[in-house]
Design a protein around this motif. Structure first.
Motif, PDB file in Angstrom:
ATOM      1  N   LEU A  10     -57.623 -23.240 -41.762  1.00  0.00           N
ATOM      2  CA  LEU A  10     -56.613 -22.326 -42.280  1.00  0.00           C
ATOM      3  C   LEU A  10     -57.186 -20.930 -42.469  1.00  0.00           C
ATOM      4  O   LEU A  10     -56.522 -19.924 -42.180  1.00  0.00           O
ATOM      5  N   ASN A  11     -58.404 -20.860 -42.932  1.00  0.00           N
ATOM      6  CA  ASN A  11     -59.047 -19.557 -43.102  1.00  0.00           C
ATOM      7  C   ASN A  11     -59.329 -18.890 -41.764  1.00  0.00           C
ATOM      8  O   ASN A  11     -59.362 -17.657 -41.663  1.00  0.00           O
ATOM      9  N   ASP A  12     -59.498 -19.711 -40.722  1.00  0.00           N
ATOM     10  CA  ASP A  12     -59.762 -19.176 -39.383  1.00  0.00           C
ATOM     11  C   ASP A  12     -58.484 -18.757 -38.653  1.00  0.00           C
ATOM     12  O   ASP A  12     -58.549 -17.992 -37.683  1.00  0.00           O
ATOM     13  N   GLY A  13     -57.333 -19.266 -39.082  1.00  0.00           N
ATOM     14  CA  GLY A  13     -56.098 -18.920 -38.371  1.00  0.00           C
ATOM     15  C   GLY A  13     -54.983 -19.901 -38.646  1.00  0.00           C
ATOM     16  O   GLY A  13     -54.820 -20.390 -39.759  1.00  0.00           O
ATOM     17  N   THR A  14     -54.232 -20.229 -37.609  1.00  0.00           N
ATOM     18  CA  THR A  14     -53.053 -21.072 -37.736  1.00  0.00           C
ATOM     19  C   THR A  14     -53.389 -22.525 -37.419  1.00  0.00           C
ATOM     20  O   THR A  14     -54.069 -22.811 -36.423  1.00  0.00           O
ATOM     21  N   ILE A 281     -36.960 -22.694 -30.865  1.00  0.00           N
ATOM     22  CA  ILE A 281     -38.081 -23.128 -31.702  1.00  0.00           C
ATOM     23  C   ILE A 281     -39.223 -22.128 -31.615  1.00  0.00           C
ATOM     24  O   ILE A 281     -39.848 -21.768 -32.618  1.00  0.00           O
ATOM     25  N   ALA A 282     -39.509 -21.666 -30.408  1.00  0.00           N
ATOM     26  CA  ALA A 282     -40.600 -20.711 -30.220  1.00  0.00           C
ATOM     27  C   ALA A 282     -40.319 -19.408 -30.957  1.00  0.00           C
ATOM     28  O   ALA A 282     -41.218 -18.826 -31.585  1.00  0.00           O
ATOM     29  N   GLU A 283     -39.080 -18.941 -30.895  1.00  0.00           N
ATOM     30  CA  GLU A 283     -38.729 -17.708 -31.608  1.00  0.00           C
ATOM     31  C   GLU A 283     -38.881 -17.888 -33.113  1.00  0.00           C
ATOM     32  O   GLU A 283     -39.357 -16.997 -33.819  1.00  0.00           O
ATOM     33  N   TRP A 284     -38.462 -19.048 -33.602  1.00  0.00           N
ATOM     34  CA  TRP A 284     -38.655 -19.305 -35.026  1.00  0.00           C
ATOM     35  C   TRP A 284     -40.135 -19.310 -35.390  1.00  0.00           C
ATOM     36  O   TRP A 284     -40.542 -18.758 -36.420  1.00  0.00           O
ATOM     37  N   ALA A 285     -40.961 -19.951 -34.584  1.00  0.00           N
ATOM     38  CA  ALA A 285     -42.393 -20.044 -34.883  1.00  0.00           C
ATOM     39  C   ALA A 285     -43.024 -18.655 -34.993  1.00  0.00           C
ATOM     40  O   ALA A 285     -43.849 -18.406 -35.876  1.00  0.00           O
ATOM     41  N   LYS A 286     -42.620 -17.752 -34.124  1.00  0.00           N
ATOM     42  CA  LYS A 286     -43.131 -16.379 -34.209  1.00  0.00           C
ATOM     43  C   LYS A 286     -42.694 -15.721 -35.512  1.00  0.00           C
ATOM     44  O   LYS A 286     -43.480 -15.021 -36.177  1.00  0.00           O
ATOM     45  N   GLU A 287     -41.442 -15.949 -35.878  1.00  0.00           N
ATOM     46  CA  GLU A 287     -40.909 -15.387 -37.112  1.00  0.00           C
ATOM     47  C   GLU A 287     -41.641 -15.960 -38.329  1.00  0.00           C
ATOM     48  O   GLU A 287     -41.977 -15.225 -39.277  1.00  0.00           O
ATOM     49  N   ALA A 288     -41.882 -17.265 -38.303  1.00  0.00           N
ATOM     50  CA  ALA A 288     -42.579 -17.902 -39.415  1.00  0.00           C
ATOM     51  C   ALA A 288     -44.006 -17.395 -39.545  1.00  0.00           C
ATOM     52  O   ALA A 288     -44.483 -17.102 -40.648  1.00  0.00           O
ATOM     53  N   LYS A 289     -44.683 -17.269 -38.430  1.00  0.00           N
ATOM     54  CA  LYS A 289     -46.057 -16.757 -38.474  1.00  0.00           C
ATOM     55  C   LYS A 289     -46.080 -15.337 -39.027  1.00  0.00           C
ATOM     56  O   LYS A 289     -46.950 -14.986 -39.848  1.00  0.00           O
ATOM     57  N   ALA A 290     -45.133 -14.512 -38.616  1.00  0.00           N
ATOM     58  CA  ALA A 290     -45.064 -13.138 -39.108  1.00  0.00           C
ATOM     59  C   ALA A 290     -44.823 -13.092 -40.612  1.00  0.00           C
ATOM     60  O   ALA A 290     -45.245 -12.142 -41.296  1.00  0.00           O
ATOM     61  N   ALA A 313     -46.238 -20.418 -29.000  1.00  0.00           N
ATOM     62  CA  ALA A 313     -45.562 -19.263 -29.587  1.00  0.00           C
ATOM     63  C   ALA A 313     -46.433 -18.534 -30.598  1.00  0.00           C
ATOM     64  O   ALA A 313     -46.301 -17.318 -30.770  1.00  0.00           O
ATOM     65  N   VAL A 314     -47.322 -19.271 -31.260  1.00  0.00           N
ATOM     66  CA  VAL A 314     -48.192 -18.620 -32.246  1.00  0.00           C
ATOM     67  C   VAL A 314     -49.527 -18.200 -31.627  1.00  0.00           C
ATOM     68  O   VAL A 314     -50.462 -17.843 -32.331  1.00  0.00           O
ATOM     69  N   GLY A 315     -49.606 -18.242 -30.298  1.00  0.00           N
ATOM     70  CA  GLY A 315     -50.765 -17.699 -29.606  1.00  0.00           C
ATOM     71  C   GLY A 315     -51.885 -18.682 -29.341  1.00  0.00           C
ATOM     72  O   GLY A 315     -53.012 -18.260 -29.020  1.00  0.00           O
ATOM     73  N   LEU A 316     -51.603 -19.974 -29.425  1.00  0.00           N
ATOM     74  CA  LEU A 316     -52.619 -20.988 -29.188  1.00  0.00           C
ATOM     75  C   LEU A 316     -52.309 -21.740 -27.894  1.00  0.00           C
ATOM     76  O   LEU A 316     -51.225 -21.610 -27.332  1.00  0.00           O
ATOM     77  N   GLU A 317     -53.264 -22.521 -27.452  1.00  0.00           N
ATOM     78  CA  GLU A 317     -53.086 -23.300 -26.219  1.00  0.00           C
ATOM     79  C   GLU A 317     -53.268 -24.769 -26.533  1.00  0.00           C
ATOM     80  O   GLU A 317     -54.229 -25.165 -27.198  1.00  0.00           O
ATOM     81  N   ALA A 318     -52.352 -25.584 -26.074  1.00  0.00           N
ATOM     82  CA  ALA A 318     -52.442 -27.029 -26.242  1.00  0.00           C
ATOM     83  C   ALA A 318     -53.242 -27.641 -25.104  1.00  0.00           C
ATOM     84  O   ALA A 318     -53.387 -27.039 -24.027  1.00  0.00           O
TER      85      ALA A 318
END
Length: 350
Positions: A10-14, A281-290, A313-318
């Motif tokens: 969590l301290n490192d990111g999402t 869902i992706a648009e929401w995830a961006k909004e939530a991260k912001a 959406a939050v900039g990570l890769e699965a």
């Protein structure tokens, strides 16, 4: 790579957290809607491992042991209290096996406790019964070596506090998620942001909301919580089109349904046409991260594809991002110049 703790991640990111096993396993045919008890860990362990794995490969940093509803009250209802401990331990052990398969960094394993449905703010005995139910489940989690406990779907603030107290007594990190019903507050009168602030001050590592509400009706409250708490914030909505008039998925209408469904409402087995799509869902995830959310995912109704959309959406890769949609080579809608032009010309008529 050394396995980082939840706090370190969590301290490192999402941190991506996939829930939604309950609906996914019912959809696959291995769990009964209604009772919603996770007997699958004992009856079909390979199926549960597959679900764990699918969500982890879609981006989840956490394998949540599937013990939602695996408490004494639910097991009593189906007449299988004698299977309570084996079921809990098996779900955790299977989660640990899958978490160790992660090719980059071993996934975290979360123990899971949840709303008991017996809590009554006017009944002291119910509070003691809830505490004992949590204590035994957390004890098994501790013995099996989970990384933290996810306490979730609490619609009473006081029940959430009991869960937190028992988690901290076991010296484990706690992520506590609240679930508001249609009153737009906790059922014992607390606002969700007030409850989260109290839980954070009492020692929860993560506070926030999960379940019941879709992105549209959860996000306004997430933003209120973000202005109230100082630490890590969680959001895990259900992927359904809830509205201001129908803020939870319990009473969502389906105006297009032409048959008589056997349940009073579309919940839980007729919600299919009411999904949000992966792009919403992706648009929401961006909004939530912001807004400050860094413990993010989806709850009941989620699919691996949706979790992958949150992850990206939050900039990570699965791990399975290589299977993300790429329409360039689709015979009708692609843009690759090797495709047959007569198909391209026809696509508007298809």
């Amino acid at each position: 790579m050394a396995k980082r703790s939840l706090a370190e991640r969590l301290n490192d990111g999402t941190v991506i957290v996939a829930e939604g096993y309950l609906f996914e396993l019912e959809r696959r045919g291995y769990l009964q809607a209604g009772s919603f008890v996770p007997e699958v860990s004992l009856e079909n362990p390979e199926v549960l491992k597959s679900v764990y794995r699918d969500f982890m490969y879609a981006g989840s940093d956490v394998v949540l042991a599937f013990t939602y509803n695996a408490h004494r009250e639910k097991m009593r209802i189906i007449g299988k209290e004698d299977q309570l401990e084996p079921l809990n331990r098996q779900a955790i052990r299977l989660a640990k096996e899958v978490a160790a398969e992660h090719p980059n960094e071993e996934a975290l394993v979360a123990g899971n406790i949840s709303n008991t449905n017996i809590f009554d703010p006017e009944d002291p005995q119910s509070k003691e019964d809830v505490r004992m139910m949590f204590r035994e489940m957390i004890g098994w989690c501790k013995e099996e070596g989970v990384d933290f406990i996810a306490g979730e779907t609490f619609y009473y603030h006081e029940e959430a506090m009991i869960a937190l107290e028992e988690i901290l007594a076991a010296d484990l990190p706690a992520a506590i998620m609240l679930a508001m019903m249609g009153e737009n507050q906790m059922r014992d009168g607390y606002s969700v942001e007030e409850s989260c602030k109290i839980l954070e001050d009492a020692g929860a590592l993560v506070v926030g909301m999960n379940c019941f509400r879709g992105p549209a009706t959860m996000q306004p409250y997430i933003e209120k919580i973000a202005k109230t708490v100082k630490g890590h914030l969680g959001a895990l909505p259900v992927p359904y089109r809830t509205t201001e008039e129908h803020p939870t998925f319990f009473n969502l209408p389906d105006e297009g349904c032409t048959c008589c469904i056997p349940t009073e409402t579309t919940f839980p087995t007729s919600l299919d046409p009411l999904y949000v799509n992966r792009y919403e869902i992706a648009e929401w995830a961006k909004e939530a991260k912001a807004a400050g959310v860094n413990y993010i995912g989806l709850c009941c109704g989620a699919s691996p594809a949706m979790i992958r959309s949150v992850t990206e959406a939050v900039g990570l890769e699965a791990i399975n991002s290589r299977y993300s949609p790429d329409m360039q080579k689709h015979f009708l809608f692609g843009s690759d110049d090797t495709l047959k032009q007569h198909n391209q010309a026809y696509r508007g008529k298809a």
